[in-house]
Design a protein around this motif. Structure first.
Motif, PDB file in Angstrom:
ATOM      1  N   PRO A 166       4.381  66.471  71.898  1.00 54.97           N
ATOM      2  CA  PRO A 166       4.271  67.672  72.724  1.00 54.97           C
ATOM      3  C   PRO A 166       3.844  68.874  71.882  1.00 54.97           C
ATOM      4  CG  PRO A 166       6.305  66.488  73.218  1.00 54.97           C
ATOM      5  CD  PRO A 166       5.722  65.851  71.989  1.00 54.97           C
ATOM      6  N   ASP A 167       2.911  69.625  72.410  1.00 56.32           N
ATOM      7  CA  ASP A 167       2.467  70.871  71.766  1.00 56.32           C
ATOM      8  C   ASP A 167       3.256  72.003  72.397  1.00 56.32           C
ATOM      9  OD1 ASP A 167       1.192  72.914  70.505  1.00 56.32           O
ATOM     10  OD2 ASP A 167      -0.695  72.725  71.611  1.00 56.32           O
ATOM     11  N   ILE A 168       4.359  72.394  71.714  1.00 54.30           N
ATOM     12  CA  ILE A 168       5.254  73.406  72.285  1.00 54.30           C
ATOM     13  C   ILE A 168       4.604  74.777  72.172  1.00 54.30           C
ATOM     14  CG2 ILE A 168       7.481  74.550  72.041  1.00 54.30           C
ATOM     15  CD1 ILE A 168       8.638  71.906  71.134  1.00 54.30           C
ATOM     16  N   ASN A 169       4.524  75.451  73.309  1.00 50.73           N
ATOM     17  CA  ASN A 169       3.897  76.782  73.359  1.00 50.73           C
ATOM     18  C   ASN A 169       4.649  77.607  74.392  1.00 50.73           C
ATOM     19  OD1 ASN A 169       2.227  78.982  73.203  1.00 50.73           O
ATOM     20  ND2 ASN A 169       0.479  77.989  74.189  1.00 50.73           N
ATOM     21  N   LEU A 170       5.361  78.634  73.912  1.00 48.97           N
ATOM     22  CA  LEU A 170       6.122  79.518  74.800  1.00 48.97           C
ATOM     23  C   LEU A 170       5.599  80.945  74.689  1.00 48.97           C
ATOM     24  CD1 LEU A 170       9.799  78.343  74.049  1.00 48.97           C
ATOM     25  CD2 LEU A 170       8.249  77.520  75.836  1.00 48.97           C
ATOM     26  N   ASP A 171       5.422  81.597  75.822  1.00 50.57           N
ATOM     27  CA  ASP A 171       5.169  83.039  75.845  1.00 50.57           C
ATOM     28  C   ASP A 171       6.488  83.727  76.153  1.00 50.57           C
ATOM     29  OD1 ASP A 171       2.530  82.799  75.277  1.00 50.57           O
ATOM     30  OD2 ASP A 171       1.794  83.173  77.307  1.00 50.57           O
ATOM     31  N   LEU A 172       6.964  84.560  75.226  1.00 48.89           N
ATOM     32  CA  LEU A 172       8.240  85.260  75.390  1.00 48.89           C
ATOM     33  C   LEU A 172       7.960  86.747  75.531  1.00 48.89           C
ATOM     34  CD1 LEU A 172      10.331  83.464  72.611  1.00 48.89           C
ATOM     35  CD2 LEU A 172      10.090  82.837  75.010  1.00 48.89           C
ATOM     36  N   ASP A 173       8.417  87.320  76.619  1.00 51.02           N
ATOM     37  CA  ASP A 173       8.255  88.766  76.814  1.00 51.02           C
ATOM     38  C   ASP A 173       9.626  89.420  76.756  1.00 51.02           C
ATOM     39  OD1 ASP A 173       7.011  91.118  77.178  1.00 51.02           O
ATOM     40  OD2 ASP A 173       6.175  90.664  79.163  1.00 51.02           O
ATOM     41  N   LYS A 174       9.598  90.712  76.539  1.00 55.85           N
ATOM     42  CA  LYS A 174      10.872  91.417  76.442  1.00 55.85           C
ATOM     43  C   LYS A 174      11.670  91.234  77.719  1.00 55.85           C
ATOM     44  CE  LYS A 174       9.022  94.914  73.296  1.00 55.85           C
ATOM     45  NZ  LYS A 174       8.722  96.352  73.102  1.00 55.85           N
ATOM     46  N   THR A 175      12.958  91.017  77.516  1.00 58.14           N
ATOM     47  CA  THR A 175      13.860  90.813  78.641  1.00 58.14           C
ATOM     48  C   THR A 175      15.000  91.812  78.520  1.00 58.14           C
ATOM     49  OG1 THR A 175      13.335  88.458  78.746  1.00 58.14           O
ATOM     50  CG2 THR A 175      15.372  89.148  79.794  1.00 58.14           C
ATOM     51  N   CYS A 176      15.269  92.418  79.616  1.00 59.40           N
ATOM     52  CA  CYS A 176      16.368  93.376  79.633  1.00 59.40           C
ATOM     53  C   CYS A 176      17.676  92.665  79.948  1.00 59.40           C
ATOM     54  CB  CYS A 176      16.114  94.466  80.678  1.00 59.40           C
ATOM     55  SG  CYS A 176      14.648  95.475  80.315  1.00 59.40           S
ATOM     56  N   GLU A 177      18.743  93.284  79.474  1.00 58.13           N
ATOM     57  CA  GLU A 177      20.041  92.684  79.710  1.00 58.13           C
ATOM     58  C   GLU A 177      20.276  92.491  81.199  1.00 58.13           C
ATOM     59  OE1 GLU A 177      23.185  95.308  78.468  1.00 58.13           O
ATOM     60  OE2 GLU A 177      21.965  97.073  78.832  1.00 58.13           O
TER      61      GLU A 177
END
Length: 396
Positions: A272-283
């Motif tokens: 598997p080619d792991i690819n995650l887009d992570l954006d800022k998350t507020c509490e």
């Protein structure tokens, strides 16, 4: 005139004449066969002794009662038997014998007399005789074909005999035989492990299981995707490398120059080619994660998330974990993905959980304007980059 007379009596013996006759074992004679037998059937009535003189028509003679004769040339021969009694009475008998050429049973072993087991195929063709009425090919004593040529496959190692018997229209028969030796050939084989092969620097183990029942040593050559990698009994360790098909060939040769080869293709599966887009998350909000993981020629069958927070570890097996965190912090996110072929990839990410701004505010009367009370609204959050106020009468 004086009336005197006399007489004389003599006895004359009439001797019996012999009746000459004979039979022939075969009036159509094939050259080179066993001798022709001439069977004398002459008789005489008084059973007295007889003498014989044979003329075989080729300037050869015999005085035997029942002679035998071998003719050397193809021809028509007049055989004359002359019989004489002891009283000198004679008779004769003539018979005709024809001699014929035997067929030529020689054959050409196109495949040769010496061959290796794995490629052994006997091909034999009669070298040519005219007027053949019957072909018979015998292999190790068993009739296998009745044509002018023969082909034999699937031969076991050892010595074998191929024999051809021909018969022509005159009934003449001849045969020839050849000894054929089949040498033992090696039977290459090998095992590959593990059973699941994934791309990367993963070792591939190859165990040589070649079988050889002959004598002498074997030599080996290992070939991977067209390149020689080893000449040892078992090759040096190789690695899976890139995803795709990998061809492994084993070439084996015996000391008697019999060789064989075996190829096996192994499939190197994609991880598997792991690819995650992570954006800022507020509490207190759902984690802002976009999962773009893919598997070439497959799919992810198992997701394993481990998320380390300041309140402990959280786990999930979902495509995207449904988790919320109520205080600002930096999360460590570990994702392990397993493909449907059993290949595993892992990757680590960091994600910020941001503090939400405090939307509290205070209202302070600050005077009157055009007979209306003027009120100032003061937000408690001083570092916000944007403020938006609303009331029941609209936006400000």
């Amino acid at each position: 005139d004086n009336g005197c007379s006399d007489s004389l009596i003599k006895t004359v013996f009439i001797n019996p004449e012999p009746i000459a006759d004979f039979t022939i074992s075969n009036e159509g004679v094939c050259l080179g066969n066993s001798p022709i037998s001439f069977i004398n059937t002459t008789n005489i009535s008084d059973n007295s002794s007889l003498s014989y003189k044979w003329n075989f028509g080729d300037n050869t003679f015999s005085t035997q009662k029942d002679p035998q004769k071998i003719y050397l040339n193809v021809d028509e021969y007049s055989v004359n038997l002359e019989v004489s009694s002891i009283k000198g009475c004679k008779s004769n008998k003539v018979k005709i014998i024809n001699t014929y050429e035997k067929p030529n049973p020689d054959f050409n072993l196109i495949s040769g007399n010496l061959m290796c087991e794995n490629e052994a195929q006997i091909i034999a063709v009669n070298l040519g005789s005219e007027d053949i009425s019957r072909y018979q090919w015998y292999f190790n004593g068993t009739l296998i074909d009745q044509d002018y040529a023969v082909s034999i496959k699937n031969l076991a190692p050892g010595n074998h005999t191929l024999k051809l018997i021909l018969q022509n229209s005159f009934g003449c028969i001849d045969s020839s035989a050849e000894l054929i030796r089949i040498l033992n050939s090696p039977k290459p084989n090998f095992d590959i492990s593990p059973s699941i092969l994934c791309e990367g620097n993963h070792p591939i183990n190859i165990i040589n299981k070649t079988v050889y029942s002959g004598s002498g040593n074997l030599s080996y050559e290992w070939n991977v995707n067209g390149s020689i990698i080893s000449t040892s009994v078992n090759p040096d360790q190789i690695y899976s490398g890139n995803a795709g098909t990998k061809s492994i060939k084993l070439y084996v040769r015996s000391s008697n120059n019999c060789d064989a080869e075996l190829s096996k293709e192994i499939q190197i599966n994609s991880k598997p080619d792991i690819n995650l887009d992570l954006d800022k998350t507020c509490e207190s909000e759902a984690l802002n994660i976009i999962n773009k993981t893919i598997v070439n020629n497959g799919f992810v069958s198992d997701w394993n998330w481990t998320i380390e927070s300041n309140k402990g570890n959280f786990y999930s097996n979902s495509f995207i974990p449904d988790l919320r965190f109520n205080d600002p912090q930096t999360l460590k996110i570990f994702l392990t993905a397993t493909s449907n072929q059993g290949c595993i990839s892992s990757k680590e990410y960091s994600m910020e959980i941001l503090e939400k701004p405090n939307a509290e505010f205070a209202s302070v009367k600050s005077g009157y304007l055009q007979n209306q009370t003027k009120v100032n609204f003061i937000p408690s959050e001083k570092n916000a980059i944007k403020y938006e106020w609303t009331s029941n009468v609209g936006y400000y």
